[in-house]
Design a protein around this motif. Sequence first.
Motif, PDB file in Angstrom:
ATOM      1  N   ILE A 124      22.636   3.120  16.899  1.00 59.60           N
ATOM      2  CA  ILE A 124      21.909   2.414  15.842  1.00 59.60           C
ATOM      3  C   ILE A 124      22.872   1.361  15.288  1.00 59.60           C
ATOM      4  N   THR A 125      22.430   0.099  15.272  1.00 62.22           N
ATOM      5  CA  THR A 125      23.258  -0.981  14.731  1.00 62.22           C
ATOM      6  C   THR A 125      22.580  -1.526  13.480  1.00 62.22           C
ATOM      7  N   LEU A 126      23.347  -1.619  12.388  1.00 56.97           N
ATOM      8  CA  LEU A 126      22.818  -2.119  11.121  1.00 56.97           C
ATOM      9  C   LEU A 126      23.072  -3.615  10.975  1.00 56.97           C
ATOM     10  N   LYS A 127      22.192  -4.316  10.233  1.00 56.11           N
ATOM     11  CA  LYS A 127      22.382  -5.754   9.982  1.00 56.11           C
ATOM     12  C   LYS A 127      23.626  -5.978   9.130  1.00 56.11           C
ATOM     13  N   GLU A 128      23.810  -5.133   8.128  1.00 58.84           N
ATOM     14  CA  GLU A 128      24.995  -5.179   7.259  1.00 58.84           C
ATOM     15  C   GLU A 128      25.597  -3.786   7.223  1.00 58.84           C
ATOM     16  N   LYS A 129      26.934  -3.698   7.147  1.00 53.98           N
ATOM     17  CA  LYS A 129      27.595  -2.390   7.118  1.00 53.98           C
ATOM     18  C   LYS A 129      28.037  -1.975   5.716  1.00 53.98           C
ATOM     19  N   LYS A 130      27.987  -2.937   4.756  1.00 56.55           N
ATOM     20  CA  LYS A 130      28.415  -2.607   3.394  1.00 56.55           C
ATOM     21  C   LYS A 130      27.772  -3.548   2.395  1.00 56.55           C
ATOM     22  N   ALA A 131      27.787  -3.121   1.122  1.00 52.13           N
ATOM     23  CA  ALA A 131      27.247  -3.950   0.039  1.00 52.13           C
ATOM     24  C   ALA A 131      27.836  -3.498  -1.284  1.00 52.13           C
ATOM     25  N   LYS A 157      20.694  -1.422 -10.053  1.00 50.60           N
ATOM     26  CA  LYS A 157      20.142  -2.380  -9.094  1.00 50.60           C
ATOM     27  C   LYS A 157      20.039  -1.723  -7.715  1.00 50.60           C
ATOM     28  N   THR A 158      19.377  -2.420  -6.785  1.00 42.13           N
ATOM     29  CA  THR A 158      19.141  -1.852  -5.456  1.00 42.13           C
ATOM     30  C   THR A 158      19.530  -2.818  -4.342  1.00 42.13           C
ATOM     31  N   THR A 159      19.681  -2.255  -3.158  1.00 40.91           N
ATOM     32  CA  THR A 159      19.833  -3.007  -1.919  1.00 40.91           C
ATOM     33  C   THR A 159      19.137  -2.187  -0.839  1.00 40.91           C
ATOM     34  N   THR A 160      18.701  -2.828   0.222  1.00 39.07           N
ATOM     35  CA  THR A 160      17.995  -2.114   1.278  1.00 39.07           C
ATOM     36  C   THR A 160      18.764  -2.199   2.586  1.00 39.07           C
ATOM     37  N   ILE A 161      18.937  -1.048   3.240  1.00 37.89           N
ATOM     38  CA  ILE A 161      19.615  -0.985   4.532  1.00 37.89           C
ATOM     39  C   ILE A 161      18.611  -1.413   5.604  1.00 37.89           C
ATOM     40  N   LYS A 162      19.016  -2.370   6.434  1.00 42.95           N
ATOM     41  CA  LYS A 162      18.139  -2.854   7.501  1.00 42.95           C
ATOM     42  C   LYS A 162      18.796  -2.604   8.852  1.00 42.95           C
ATOM     43  N   VAL A 163      18.002  -2.094   9.797  1.00 48.44           N
ATOM     44  CA  VAL A 163      18.497  -1.821  11.144  1.00 48.44           C
ATOM     45  C   VAL A 163      18.351  -3.082  11.986  1.00 48.44           C
ATOM     46  N   LYS A 164      19.435  -3.466  12.658  1.00 45.28           N
ATOM     47  CA  LYS A 164      19.420  -4.639  13.536  1.00 45.28           C
ATOM     48  C   LYS A 164      18.849  -4.269  14.898  1.00 45.28           C
ATOM     49  N   SER A 165      19.301  -3.124  15.454  1.00 46.75           N
ATOM     50  CA  SER A 165      18.809  -2.724  16.773  1.00 46.75           C
ATOM     51  C   SER A 165      18.987  -1.231  17.020  1.00 46.75           C
TER      52      SER A 165
END
Length: 185
Positions: free
Chosen positions: A54-61, A67-75
Motif C-alpha cells: 500500500i503506497t500513500l500519497k503523503e507519509k506525514k502531516a 483540525k483534521t487531515t485525510t490519509i489518501k492511498v496513492k496505489s
Amino acid sequence: YKSSNTSIATVNAKGVVTVKKKGKCKITVTSIYDSKVKGTLSLTVSKGKQKAKITLKEKKASIVVGKTTTIKVKSFKGISNKNIAFSSSDKKVATVSSKGKVTGKKAGKATITVTSLINKKVKAVFKVTVKTADMIDTDYSEKGKGKIVLAENSVTLYPEKSFHKIYDHCGDAETLEYYENVANI
C-alpha cells in the motif's frame, strides 16, 4: 463455500480464502437456495515472497488540535480487494475514522497504520504531528528541542513602575523628570 483440500487452503462463509501450504485444490461455491447451482475455482498455491504493498500519497502531516487531515492511498500493489483499516498509536493525540480522516486531540506525535483487511501483513504508515494553535510556527527536532519563529526580533522594556507613571501623569513635568531618571539608570 468449500475447499477440496483444507490442508492446502481453507475458505470461510464470506468466501475469504486462507492458504496453508504449497499445492492445488478446488474452491466450490454452492447456492444456498439450490444445491445444483454451483461454481468451481481451481487454486494453485505456490511459495513466494509477498509483493503486496500500500503506497500513500503523503507519509506525514502536521495539524492543529481540533483540525483534521485525510490519509489518501496513492496505489495498491498485489491486493485485489481495496478494503483497508486505520488505527492510531495514540488516540489521546490523534484519532482516525474508518475513512482515514485524522483529528488532532492534543499536542504530540502519533502513527496511523493503514492495514489491508484481506492481508493483515500489508501495511503503510502515516505520521502525524499535532500542535496547539500557539505552537504552529514551532519546529520540532528529533531530539525534542524546539525552534521558535518570532514575528519581531527586538523589543524595548521599561520597569513596571514607569508604565503606571506615564498613564497616571501624562504630560506633566514630573513625567519628564522620571524619563530622564530612567534613561540614566
